[in-house]
Design an enzyme around this catalytic site. Structure first.
Site, mmCIF file in Angstrom:
data_model
loop_
_atom_site.group_PDB
_atom_site.id
_atom_site.type_symbol
_atom_site.label_atom_id
_atom_site.label_comp_id
_atom_site.label_asym_id
_atom_site.label_seq_id
_atom_site.Cartn_x
_atom_site.Cartn_y
_atom_site.Cartn_z
ATOM 1 N N LYS A 98 0.841 -1.204 0.000
ATOM 2 C CA LYS A 98 0.000 0.000 0.000
ATOM 3 C C LYS A 98 0.873 1.250 0.000
ATOM 4 C CE LYS A 98 -0.231 -0.199 5.051
ATOM 5 N NZ LYS A 98 -1.006 -0.720 6.195
ATOM 6 N N ARG A 120 -10.493 -0.088 15.022
ATOM 7 C CA ARG A 120 -10.503 0.692 13.778
ATOM 8 C C ARG A 120 -11.525 0.038 12.843
ATOM 9 N NH1 ARG A 120 -4.815 1.290 10.623
ATOM 10 N NH2 ARG A 120 -5.299 -0.863 10.139
ATOM 11 N N CYS A 149 13.909 24.135 3.190
ATOM 12 C CA CYS A 149 12.960 24.879 2.349
ATOM 13 C C CYS A 149 12.132 23.888 1.512
ATOM 14 C CB CYS A 149 13.698 25.821 1.418
ATOM 15 S SG CYS A 149 14.881 26.884 2.265
ATOM 16 N N ASP A 155 12.184 23.411 -1.689
ATOM 17 C CA ASP A 155 12.947 22.764 -2.767
ATOM 18 C C ASP A 155 14.432 22.603 -2.472
ATOM 19 O OD1 ASP A 155 10.512 23.096 -4.330
ATOM 20 O OD2 ASP A 155 11.082 25.215 -4.357
HETATM 21 C C1 LIG Z 1 -0.260 -1.744 6.828
HETATM 22 C C2 LIG Z 1 -0.857 -2.995 7.268
HETATM 23 C C3 LIG Z 1 -0.071 -4.141 7.487
HETATM 24 C C4 LIG Z 1 1.438 -4.124 7.396
HETATM 25 O O1 LIG Z 1 1.988 -3.646 8.615
HETATM 26 P P1 LIG Z 1 3.571 -3.508 8.845
HETATM 27 O O2 LIG Z 1 3.671 -3.024 10.241
HETATM 28 O O3 LIG Z 1 4.065 -2.537 7.851
HETATM 29 O O4 LIG Z 1 4.156 -4.856 8.654
HETATM 30 C C5 LIG Z 1 -0.724 -5.317 7.791
HETATM 31 N N1 LIG Z 1 -2.078 -5.361 7.910
HETATM 32 C C6 LIG Z 1 -2.852 -4.277 7.738
HETATM 33 C C7 LIG Z 1 -4.326 -4.386 7.883
HETATM 34 C C8 LIG Z 1 -2.270 -3.057 7.424
HETATM 35 O O5 LIG Z 1 -3.044 -1.987 7.259
#
Ligand SMILES: *Cc1c(COP(=O)(O)O)cnc(C)c1O
Length: 377
Positions: free
Chosen positions: A42, A140, A316, A318
């Site tokens: 991601k 969450r 800054c 840039d």
């Molecule tokens: C980002 C994420 C991970 C990966 O976590 P890391 O700490 O980078 O290994 C795993 N599961 C979910 C749901 C995430 O959002």
């Protein structure tokens, strides 16, 4: 002085895919037999470039890839990625279509999206594969525990929904003794038992990110979701003793301008630094718009000719200014490393994170779009 080239700004992030392979193998070695890897790519693979990273992981035989939002999944498919892709963050109303068109697997925790998917699947006369998420203490995303049985009954009602996995997410990734983690794991096992009772079958159970798969591999299910460790960085400093990894990214540039100034010269916006001696001051063509954090003003270091040079004055948009008085033979065009190794010295994302009261994750995924990624290996 080096001959100037006309190839554009020398600020680049070099990404070493051999190190990705090394980290991937390290993680593979850690997980128990029969446990597969879902590599989290991601946020543009934590700033490393999602498509090249995903294609490399695909070559290495990764089981699954994970992204946060559907658009990231679409980008991977358009880039030629064939591996199954999980949308960790779930879908947003209008994205239902993309799930089918691009063969993405959504994480589901809302009944209305379950129904929307089911309806679309019926219209297309095909099944749709989903991963169901239960909240075991992260607070969450995920179906609240008390609503879980009811949610599962809704899943069961649709013949077009194919549950490929049940997942949850740990919250106490820094915790040493792991008491809350164990509690979450027990809740997860209970959630899985409920699903079995209701008659839902699935291929995968997954819950562990980098931290838990390293520290408590027994709480892993049969699929683990590492992100940060693939990129050679650690969830927190305590993990450095547990597993050896290689950072993928070298953020580098070259000295753009160099000048001698007398004592008492103010440097950059706000005049927050004043030279105390005859100084050599270098300007680097990278700034906070490139992800080199403003809070590194008067705090950061960079590497030039294998030595540390301190950032002076404010960073800054840039440009960043460094004091190179103590670097022998320094000249315009010299290579500068902001993250990575040069000679015997090394600056890690962790070092920067500590200085700006952040985490390595944020340091890496903040490296801006304006910085070209260049791939090695
Ligand atoms: C980002 C994420 C991970 C990966 O976590 P890391 O700490 O980078 O290994 C795993 N599961 C979910 C749901 C995430 O959002």
């Amino acid at each position: 002085m080096k001959t100037p080239t006309l190839s554009g700004r020398p600020t680049v992030a070099e990404i070493d895919l051999k190190s990705l392979e090394f980290n991937y193998r390290q993680l593979q070695r850690r997980v128990p037999k029969g446990v597969n890897l879902l590599a989290v790519v991601k946020a543009d693979a934590y700033g490393h470039g999602a498509v090249p990273v995903a294609l490399k992981l695909e070559k290495l035989g990764v089981e699954y890839l994970g992204v946060a939002i559907p658009e990231e999944g679409v980008e991977l498919r358009k880039g030629g990625v064939k591996t199954p892709i999980l949308i960790l963050g779930g879908i947003f109303g209008p994205d239902v279509d993309q799930i089918f068109r691009f063969h993405l697997t959504p994480v589901i925790f809302r009944k209305d999206y379950l129904q929307a998917l089911s309806k679309e699947a019926e219209r297309r006369r095909r099944k749709v594969r989903v991963h169901l998420k239960v909240d075991t203490g992260m607070g969450r995303l995920g179906v609240p525990f008390n609503l879980w049985p009811d949610f599962l009954k809704e899943v069961k009602r649709s013949s077009k929904i194919e549950t490929e996995a049940i997942l949850s997410h740990f919250s106490m990734t820094d915790e040493k003794e792991g008491e809350f983690t164990q509690q979450q794991w027990r809740a997860f096992e209970e959630a899985v038992a409920i699903a079995r009772e209701i008659g839902i079958s699935f291929k995968y159970l997954h819950m562990a990110s980098s931290a838990i798969l390293t520290r408590l591999p027994s709480c892993s299910g049969n699929l683990v979701r590492p992100g940060i460790m693939l990129y050679g960085s650690y969830p927190s400093p305590t993990f450095q003793r547990l597993i050896s990894l290689k950072p993928l990214m070298t953020l580098k540039t070259r000295i753009h301008f160099l000048k001698s100034v007398p004592p008492g010269t103010r440097i950059s916006y706000g005049g927050t630094f004043t030279t105390k001696r005859d100084s050599l001051i270098a300007t680097l063509p990278i700034g906070y718009a490139d992800g080199y954090n403003l809070h590194l003003s008067n705090q950061g270091d960079v590497l030039i000719r294998g030595k540390r040079a301190p950032v002076v004055g404010r960073v800054c948009m840039d440009f960043t200014i460094v004091d190179v008085t103590d670097i022998p033979k320094v000249s315009v065009g010299d290579k500068v490393v902001l993250i990575g190794r040069q000679g015997k010295e090394r600056i890690t994302a962790e070092e920067i994170a500590e200085k700006i009261n952040s985490i390595s994750y944020e340091v890496l995924c903040s490296i801006g779009k304006r910085v070209p990624r260049i791939y090695k290996g």
